[in-house]
Each structure stands twice: as C-alpha cells, then as structure tokens.
Design an enzyme around this catalytic site. Sequence first.
Site, PDB file in Angstrom:
ATOM      1  N   GLU A   1      -4.523  -7.295   4.848  1.00  0.00           N
ATOM      2  CA  GLU A   1      -3.816  -6.418   5.188  1.00  0.00           C
ATOM      3  C   GLU A   1      -2.944  -6.851   6.440  1.00  0.00           C
ATOM      4  O   GLU A   1      -3.171  -7.335   7.413  1.00  0.00           O
ATOM      5  CB  GLU A   1      -4.598  -5.120   5.435  1.00  0.00           C
TER       6      GLU A   1
ATOM      7  N   ARG B   1       0.723  -1.087  -0.145  1.00  0.00           N
ATOM      8  CA  ARG B   1       0.051  -0.048   0.023  1.00  0.00           C
ATOM      9  C   ARG B   1       1.049   1.298  -0.017  1.00  0.00           C
ATOM     10  O   ARG B   1       1.675   1.277   0.907  1.00  0.00           O
ATOM     11  CB  ARG B   1      -1.037  -0.004   1.261  1.00  0.00           C
TER      12      ARG B   1
ATOM     13  N   HIS C   1      -9.055   6.699   2.499  1.00  0.00           N
ATOM     14  CA  HIS C   1      -9.343   7.233   3.592  1.00  0.00           C
ATOM     15  C   HIS C   1     -10.695   8.153   3.682  1.00  0.00           C
ATOM     16  O   HIS C   1     -10.868   8.954   4.548  1.00  0.00           O
ATOM     17  CB  HIS C   1      -8.100   7.762   4.582  1.00  0.00           C
TER      18      HIS C   1
ATOM     19  N   ASP D   1      -4.989   3.958  -0.216  1.00  0.00           N
ATOM     20  CA  ASP D   1      -6.291   4.223   0.605  1.00  0.00           C
ATOM     21  C   ASP D   1      -6.356   5.571   0.722  1.00  0.00           C
ATOM     22  O   ASP D   1      -5.651   6.454   1.221  1.00  0.00           O
ATOM     23  CB  ASP D   1      -5.885   3.779   2.201  1.00  0.00           C
TER      24      ASP D   1
ATOM     25  N   ARG E   1     -13.937  -5.224   3.192  1.00  0.00           N
ATOM     26  CA  ARG E   1     -12.979  -4.920   3.954  1.00  0.00           C
ATOM     27  C   ARG E   1     -13.085  -5.205   5.282  1.00  0.00           C
ATOM     28  O   ARG E   1     -12.382  -5.149   6.485  1.00  0.00           O
ATOM     29  CB  ARG E   1     -12.591  -3.511   3.987  1.00  0.00           C
TER      30      ARG E   1
ATOM     31  N   GLU F   1     -13.921  -1.007   5.690  1.00  0.00           N
ATOM     32  CA  GLU F   1     -13.274  -1.329   6.994  1.00  0.00           C
ATOM     33  C   GLU F   1     -14.242  -0.519   8.149  1.00  0.00           C
ATOM     34  O   GLU F   1     -14.027  -0.802   9.160  1.00  0.00           O
ATOM     35  CB  GLU F   1     -11.929  -0.583   7.055  1.00  0.00           C
TER      36      GLU F   1
ATOM     37  N   TRP G   1     -11.383  12.230   7.191  1.00  0.00           N
ATOM     38  CA  TRP G   1     -10.288  11.969   7.321  1.00  0.00           C
ATOM     39  C   TRP G   1      -9.854  10.495   6.896  1.00  0.00           C
ATOM     40  O   TRP G   1      -8.579  10.071   7.075  1.00  0.00           O
ATOM     41  CB  TRP G   1      -9.616  12.345   8.791  1.00  0.00           C
TER      42      TRP G   1
HETATM   43  O1  LIG Z   1      -5.491   0.063   7.792  1.00  0.00           O
HETATM   44  C1  LIG Z   1      -6.416   0.946   6.881  1.00  0.00           C
HETATM   45  O2  LIG Z   1      -6.675   0.872   5.735  1.00  0.00           O
HETATM   46  C2  LIG Z   1      -6.933   2.008   7.840  1.00  0.00           C
HETATM   47  O3  LIG Z   1      -7.579   2.841   6.919  1.00  0.00           O
HETATM   48  C3  LIG Z   1      -6.681   2.035   9.078  1.00  0.00           C
HETATM   49  O4  LIG Z   1      -5.434   2.550   9.400  1.00  0.00           O
HETATM   50  C4  LIG Z   1      -7.611   3.069  10.007  1.00  0.00           C
HETATM   51  O5  LIG Z   1      -7.382   4.466   9.888  1.00  0.00           O
HETATM   52  C5  LIG Z   1      -7.762   2.480  11.452  1.00  0.00           C
HETATM   53  O6  LIG Z   1      -8.000   1.174  11.564  1.00  0.00           O
HETATM   54  C6  LIG Z   1      -8.557   3.578  12.119  1.00  0.00           C
HETATM   55  O7  LIG Z   1      -8.700   2.936  13.451  1.00  0.00           O
HETATM   56 MG   LIG Z   2      -8.228   1.920   5.319  1.00  0.00          MG
END
Ligand SMILES: O=C(O)C(O)[C@@H](O)[C@H](O)[C@H](O)CO
Ligand SMILES: [Mg+2]
Length: 403
Positions: A340, A147, A213, A211, A284, A263, A403
């Site tokens: 991951e 990543r 996000h 990512d 995810r 996620e 974020w």
């Molecule tokens: O691994 C990822 O793809 C993520 O986006 C994480 O880093 C999340 O930000 C985190 O789990 C929040 O608690």
């Molecule tokens: Mg993520």
Amino acid sequence: MKISDAYLIVSSPGRNFVTLKIVTESGTYGIGDATLNGREMAVVAYLEEHVLPALIGRDASRIEDIWHYLYRGAYWRRGPVTMAAISAVDLALWDIKAKAADMPLYQLLGGKSRERVMTYAHCTGRDIEGCLAEVERHIALGYRAVRVQAGVPGIATIYGVAKREGERYEPADAELPAEHVWSTEKYLNHVPKLFAAVRERFGDDIHLLHDVHHRLTPIEAARLGKAVEPYHLFWLEDCVPAENQESFRLIRQHTTTPLAVGEVFNSIHDYRELLENQWIDYIRTPLSHGGGITHVRRIADLAGLYHVRTGFHGPTDLSPVCLGAAVHFDTWVPNFGIQEHMPHTPETDAVFPHDYRFEDGHFLVGESPGHGVDIDESRAAQYPYKRASLPVNRLEDGTLWHW
Ligand SMILES: O=C(O)C(O)[C@@H](O)[C@H](O)[C@H](O)CO
Ligand SMILES: [Mg+2]
C-alpha cells in the site's frame, strides 16, 4: 555493540509520529517506528516506563533474545500497544545490525527476490465520477493497482473517502472522535455500480482493490464478494471484523473474490485459523505493529505455505521508517503481493530523510546500510504533538458500529 541510549521523538509534521532511536557505544544508531494512530501516547508510556530503561547495556546484536525478553518476559502478551513497542525496538535493532554489517537491510534478510515493489494508490471521490477522475490521474502517474472508494448517496461522510478534493490521506483530525452515520444497505447497493463504472471506463488490466474497513457481517460480506466477482478485484479488504476467524469460512464458501486481512492484527496467532483453512489470500500486518521484522517474517513464512502473499498496510499514519523497512522486506520476501502507498506530506518526508524511491507505480529499494530512513531531530522538534482522534461510526438508529 552495547546499547548506550534509547529515546523517543514525538513529532507531528501533519500528523503524529512516535520514533524510537537506539544508540550503541560505538555511535551506530538505529531508528524504529512506534506510531499507533490515535493511541500514540500509550505506546510512549509503555516504552519509556517499561522497555527503554531495560535496554541500556544490552548487546544490540542479540535481536532474537531481546524480542523474546520483551514478549515472553513481559508476561502480558500481544495487543497493539505492546506489539507496537516491541516492533519499534526490533526495527531499530535490525537497522543497527545492517549498518554494522555495512549492508542494506534486504541483503541481510536474504537478498533481492525482485527488482521493484508494486504499490497501490488510494483513489477516492465524493461520487463515482470523482473517483473515476482519480483513477485516471493515478494510471497516468504509472500505478498498476488502485484502491477504489467512493461516497455513497445518502451517507454524509465515510472514513476512507477523502472529505476534500485532492486530499490524499485520512487524518485523525479531531480532539475527540467525530461521529459518522453508516448504512450497510445503501453501501451494498452502491459498490457494485462503482466497480462496473471503473471496469467500463478503464478495462481489465488495472488491478482494483477495495477496503470495507470491517463494516459488514459475514453474510453481507459474502454478498458483496459475489456481487463484485464480474469485476475481478485484486482483493476485498477487511470485509468483517476478524476477531472471529471462523467468520471467513462462510465468506469463502460463497465467493472467489480474493480476501485481504490483518492491518489491526499484531500476532501470528491472529492468523492461524485463517491461514490453515485457506480462508484468506493476503496478510496486511505492518512491520511496526506486528512485532517488527523478527515476528512478521514468521507470519509471512506461515502464509507462504498456503499460497498467501503479503500486502502490507501503508497509510500515512505509519511513518517513513516503517515504510522504508517495508520496502526492504518487500524486496526480499518470496511471497510478496503488493504494498500500500499513501504518499506522506512534504513536511513528513523532510523530517524523515530516506533513500527509497517511488517510480512508475513501484518502490525501488535504496542501497545505504540499514533500512535507509533517518530522522532529522531538530526539524522534528518544530512540530509538537497534537492530540488527534479517529472517528466512530453509528448506524442510522444510533447503534455504535464498526468503522
Ligand atoms: O490504509 C488502510 O487500508 C486503512 O484501513 C487505514 O487507512 C486505517 O484506517 C488507518 O491506518 C487507521 O489508523
Ligand atoms: Mg484498510
């Protein structure tokens, strides 16, 4: 198989983890991960006040019935706190069932579909050069997939890009949320340059992931997906906030870049339109947030109908208990994609003895009965809980942003 005790262990060996232990009258016990990053104590209160007392005396072998008791029975359905609590109970009960059967969990699920589990690592740098150095280091470690995230000129701090050299995870590190400043324009102009540099240096063979996000709007995500098509990503993750599943129709119409989502999802209902319309390529949701094995395997089965594969969330804020169970699930699930992998600190690994192994960019499942992860309670007691918050993000004009 009556449950005689159920209690939580809250420990912070580098970061906070909430661990559930369910003990049966015969002494066989199971372990579940109840960690919800930055909201740990909400799950503790939910479990201690509303769930654990109701487990005592129940038959631990009735996993399906207990799942519905906690889901339907509560009347208040879904949501990250409820589902993290249910997940922890479910993982502990599957651990008990597999131990009672004297089998590693993957056997109980249906046996091996593969010999090893491909993982992806996080490569981040303050700038493109720093990121390239990390990619080189991870390829040398044996990873087939990375990543890739880099700092963007003009943006001081980006969550997901390590602040310090060599830092391998994203700690929730402040008593109160830190405030970051975000510029979509600067980001969108920069990311294609990053991927051009990675392909130029490392060629076509390594899988590349990214990512977002949740920081873009659908049309911006469509633009990014198109812009990185020449670099054939393995996936583009969480390109928009996904409460509105319909957003993905627009993104999909514009780009062939594969999309990963989920996620922050915790239910099959969060995915239904995305899957039925074939708008995404990877799911995810981790076992510790999506209702445990009992529910996530239903999501995976539905996904399979649409050629969608698994790519479970695996950052360090999920404990080794979740990761260990995931390695069993990944070894079994027919429509596996990738896992991951953000390595835990040595302190975390010592608190959670486990038998999964990492080798040559892959996880290898262990053969001990259950999911193969335990907790060393006296060691865990050496690391008391510390309140920790994830950041918030604002646009340059001060508007609060994703974020
Ligand atoms: O691994 C990822 O793809 C993520 O986006 C994480 O880093 C999340 O930000 C985190 O789990 C929040 O608690
Ligand atoms: Mg993520």
